[in-house]
Design a protein around this motif. Structure first.
Motif, PDB file in Angstrom:
ATOM      1  N   GLU A 292     -23.597  18.902  52.626  1.00  0.00           N
ATOM      2  CA  GLU A 292     -22.527  18.101  52.022  1.00  0.00           C
ATOM      3  C   GLU A 292     -21.891  18.846  50.855  1.00  0.00           C
ATOM      4  N   ILE A 293     -20.572  18.743  50.777  1.00  0.00           N
ATOM      5  CA  ILE A 293     -19.845  19.128  49.577  1.00  0.00           C
ATOM      6  C   ILE A 293     -19.093  17.883  49.113  1.00  0.00           C
ATOM      7  N   GLY A 294     -19.309  17.491  47.868  1.00  0.00           N
ATOM      8  CA  GLY A 294     -18.711  16.256  47.368  1.00  0.00           C
ATOM      9  C   GLY A 294     -18.010  16.455  46.041  1.00  0.00           C
ATOM     10  N   ILE A 295     -17.058  15.576  45.778  1.00  0.00           N
ATOM     11  CA  ILE A 295     -16.308  15.572  44.525  1.00  0.00           C
ATOM     12  C   ILE A 295     -16.509  14.225  43.852  1.00  0.00           C
ATOM     13  N   GLY A 296     -17.024  14.229  42.620  1.00  0.00           N
ATOM     14  CA  GLY A 296     -17.248  12.992  41.883  1.00  0.00           C
ATOM     15  C   GLY A 296     -15.940  12.445  41.313  1.00  0.00           C
ATOM     16  N   THR A 297     -15.757  11.129  41.431  1.00  0.00           N
ATOM     17  CA  THR A 297     -14.506  10.500  40.985  1.00  0.00           C
ATOM     18  C   THR A 297     -14.728   9.310  40.055  1.00  0.00           C
ATOM     19  N   ASN A 298     -15.990   9.019  39.718  1.00  0.00           N
ATOM     20  CA  ASN A 298     -16.268   7.839  38.903  1.00  0.00           C
ATOM     21  C   ASN A 298     -16.308   8.249  37.423  1.00  0.00           C
ATOM     22  N   TYR A 299     -15.193   8.026  36.726  1.00  0.00           N
ATOM     23  CA  TYR A 299     -15.110   8.425  35.317  1.00  0.00           C
ATOM     24  C   TYR A 299     -15.791   7.410  34.399  1.00  0.00           C
ATOM     25  N   GLY A 300     -16.355   6.350  34.978  1.00  0.00           N
ATOM     26  CA  GLY A 300     -17.200   5.442  34.219  1.00  0.00           C
ATOM     27  C   GLY A 300     -18.601   5.996  34.040  1.00  0.00           C
ATOM     28  N   ILE A 301     -18.911   7.072  34.779  1.00  0.00           N
ATOM     29  CA  ILE A 301     -20.197   7.764  34.646  1.00  0.00           C
ATOM     30  C   ILE A 301     -19.914   9.054  33.895  1.00  0.00           C
ATOM     31  N   GLY A 302     -20.183   9.046  32.615  1.00  0.00           N
ATOM     32  CA  GLY A 302     -19.853  10.199  31.789  1.00  0.00           C
ATOM     33  C   GLY A 302     -21.057  10.915  31.238  1.00  0.00           C
ATOM     34  N   LYS A 303     -22.245  10.580  31.756  1.00  0.00           N
ATOM     35  CA  LYS A 303     -23.479  11.114  31.194  1.00  0.00           C
ATOM     36  C   LYS A 303     -24.456  11.444  32.307  1.00  0.00           C
ATOM     37  N   PHE A 304     -25.124  12.578  32.200  1.00  0.00           N
ATOM     38  CA  PHE A 304     -26.163  12.963  33.150  1.00  0.00           C
ATOM     39  C   PHE A 304     -27.392  12.087  32.927  1.00  0.00           C
ATOM     40  N   THR A 305     -27.931  11.491  34.006  1.00  0.00           N
ATOM     41  CA  THR A 305     -29.009  10.514  33.867  1.00  0.00           C
ATOM     42  C   THR A 305     -30.285  10.881  34.628  1.00  0.00           C
ATOM     43  N   ARG A 306     -30.292  12.014  35.317  1.00  0.00           N
ATOM     44  CA  ARG A 306     -31.424  12.410  36.169  1.00  0.00           C
ATOM     45  C   ARG A 306     -31.608  11.446  37.348  1.00  0.00           C
ATOM     46  N   ASN A 307     -30.531  10.842  37.777  1.00  0.00           N
ATOM     47  CA  ASN A 307     -30.540   9.940  38.929  1.00  0.00           C
ATOM     48  C   ASN A 307     -29.351  10.321  39.803  1.00  0.00           C
ATOM     49  N   MET A 308     -29.626  10.847  40.988  1.00  0.00           N
ATOM     50  CA  MET A 308     -28.568  11.388  41.834  1.00  0.00           C
ATOM     51  C   MET A 308     -27.529  10.349  42.220  1.00  0.00           C
ATOM     52  N   LEU A 309     -27.939   9.080  42.346  1.00  0.00           N
ATOM     53  CA  LEU A 309     -26.980   8.040  42.699  1.00  0.00           C
ATOM     54  C   LEU A 309     -25.794   8.044  41.749  1.00  0.00           C
ATOM     55  N   PHE A 310     -26.060   8.286  40.456  1.00  0.00           N
ATOM     56  CA  PHE A 310     -25.005   8.323  39.452  1.00  0.00           C
ATOM     57  C   PHE A 310     -24.476   9.733  39.222  1.00  0.00           C
ATOM     58  N   ASP A 311     -25.387  10.700  39.120  1.00  0.00           N
ATOM     59  CA  ASP A 311     -24.997  12.038  38.669  1.00  0.00           C
ATOM     60  C   ASP A 311     -24.044  12.735  39.635  1.00  0.00           C
ATOM     61  N   GLU A 312     -24.202  12.512  40.941  1.00  0.00           N
ATOM     62  CA  GLU A 312     -23.314  13.173  41.886  1.00  0.00           C
ATOM     63  C   GLU A 312     -21.899  12.582  41.861  1.00  0.00           C
ATOM     64  N   LYS A 313     -21.739  11.482  41.160  1.00  0.00           N
ATOM     65  CA  LYS A 313     -20.438  10.805  41.120  1.00  0.00           C
ATOM     66  C   LYS A 313     -19.701  10.977  39.784  1.00  0.00           C
ATOM     67  N   ILE A 314     -20.280  11.748  38.865  1.00  0.00           N
ATOM     68  CA  ILE A 314     -19.633  11.974  37.567  1.00  0.00           C
ATOM     69  C   ILE A 314     -18.214  12.498  37.801  1.00  0.00           C
ATOM     70  N   GLY A 315     -17.246  11.817  37.234  1.00  0.00           N
ATOM     71  CA  GLY A 315     -15.846  12.173  37.444  1.00  0.00           C
ATOM     72  C   GLY A 315     -15.549  13.618  37.080  1.00  0.00           C
ATOM     73  N   GLY A 316     -14.890  14.347  37.980  1.00  0.00           N
ATOM     74  CA  GLY A 316     -14.492  15.717  37.715  1.00  0.00           C
ATOM     75  C   GLY A 316     -15.525  16.765  38.060  1.00  0.00           C
ATOM     76  N   THR A 317     -16.619  16.395  38.709  1.00  0.00           N
ATOM     77  CA  THR A 317     -17.657  17.351  39.088  1.00  0.00           C
ATOM     78  C   THR A 317     -17.651  17.562  40.602  1.00  0.00           C
ATOM     79  N   VAL A 318     -18.304  18.635  41.030  1.00  0.00           N
ATOM     80  CA  VAL A 318     -18.592  18.825  42.451  1.00  0.00           C
ATOM     81  C   VAL A 318     -20.102  18.898  42.619  1.00  0.00           C
ATOM     82  N   HIS A 319     -20.579  18.507  43.791  1.00  0.00           N
ATOM     83  CA  HIS A 319     -22.004  18.653  44.080  1.00  0.00           C
ATOM     84  C   HIS A 319     -22.177  19.191  45.504  1.00  0.00           C
ATOM     85  N   LEU A 320     -23.287  19.845  45.682  1.00  0.00           N
ATOM     86  CA  LEU A 320     -23.577  20.553  46.933  1.00  0.00           C
ATOM     87  C   LEU A 320     -24.962  20.177  47.392  1.00  0.00           C
TER      88      LEU A 320
END
Length: 320
Positions: A292-320
């Protein structure tokens, strides 16, 4: 009960999963998620559907993973096969009292346990493709997860419910707006043939021609806020460096650097947990390729939390 827990249950049942009368609904979660499970059961019953619950316990998982034989680890879980065969709706509730409980379990044993569910997951995926099964997973805020995120429980509750848009006057309308915005983004990305990701320590090319981008708007993960696709399997070329740690079964792997050739990892380094990283990349043939290659779009998540459910969705990031 926190009224936001009840609001979450209502959005999950009526927006994410659209549960209807007569459907069989399977709810599974750790004992720590009971408040949300109860709220969801109330919604399921009110909608005229039929709930079945399975409450799991970390200590029991630890016993099997640490002391189970090869045959015991490879044994399918009959209750999950039954759910995969018969449920119309499957809901996973995440949240535990100790996120590090399995940190000292041998990674190979975890891999063996994951493999034991492979046939069930194939059945699950097939029924989903046929439109016979809908699912969603969500996080219930616990003290352990709050500690991982360096927050108090109250702060973490505000964070989780805020990321779920439950602080909005009409959360369902807010998620429908997210869906509309991301659909336009997916439509644009569907036309692209190649992605080139460039950042500090990163220069990676992936082919995505002919691959469908998926709009994640609160239907299968909750909260949501990403678009993703699966790149052409042999296309990854170059290198990537991850600015956030990878977290797997309570273990953290920091400063991950991967080198790809013809779609496969040929070099893997980390400043912490490199041995774990290399073990995870050899669990099976697919583990060293990009799923998977994904682009996070949730700008309500602005902090790394050590929980992938949230962290992969941080607005303006990509995850692999």
């Amino acid at each position: 009960m926190d009224p936001r827990t009840e609001a979450m249950a209502k959005v999950l049942a009526r927006y994410s999963l659209k549960i209807s009368e007569g459907e069989k609904v399977f709810l599974q979660g750790e004992v720590d998620t009971l408040p949300l499970m109860r709220a969801l059961c109330k919604e399921v019953v009110d909608l005229g559907a039929h709930p079945t619950t399975m409450i799991t316990d970390l200590a029991i998982k630890e016993i099997l993973l640490k002391h189970g034989s090869e045959a015991q680890l490879a044994m399918e879980q009959p209750v999950f096969r039954l759910a995969a065969e018969t449920a119309d709706v499957f809901i996973s509730l995440w949240g535990e009292s100790n996120t590090k409980a399995l940190s000292n379990v041998d990674v190979s044993k975890i891999g063996a346990r994951v493999k034991s569910s492979a046939a069930i997951m194939e059945l699950f995926d097939e029924r989903e493709k046929q439109g016979k099964l809908r699912w969603c997973g969500t996080q219930f805020p616990t003290s352990a997860s709050a500690q991982d995120a360096s927050m108090s429980l109250r702060e973490y509750e505000d964070f989780v419910y805020g990321a779920c848009l439950l602080d909005k006057v009409d959360p369902v309308a807010a998620w429908k707006e997210v869906a509309e915005t991301q659909e336009a983004l997916c439509g644009m990305l569907d036309q692209k043939k190649e992605l080139h990701i460039v950042s500090e320590g990163t220069d990676l090319i992936l082919r995505v021609e002919g691959r469908k981008w998926i709009n994640c708007c609160g239907l299968q993960n909750f909260p949501d806020g990403e678009v993703f696709t699966s790149p052409v399997e042999d296309s990854a070329e170059g290198h990537i460096r991850f600015s956030f740690p990878g977290v797997s079964y309570g273990r953290e792997v920091e400063d991950i650097r991967l080198v790809f050739e013809k779609g496969k990892v040929v070099e893997a380094k980390a400043t912490k947990g490199e041995d774990i990283l290399k073990q995870l990349l050899t669990v099976d043939e697919g583990a060293s390729r990009v799923g998977e290659i994904g682009i996070g779009t949730n700008y309500g998540i602005g902090k790394f939390t050590r929980n992938m459910l949230f962290d992969e969705k941080i607005g303006g990031t990509v995850h692999l």
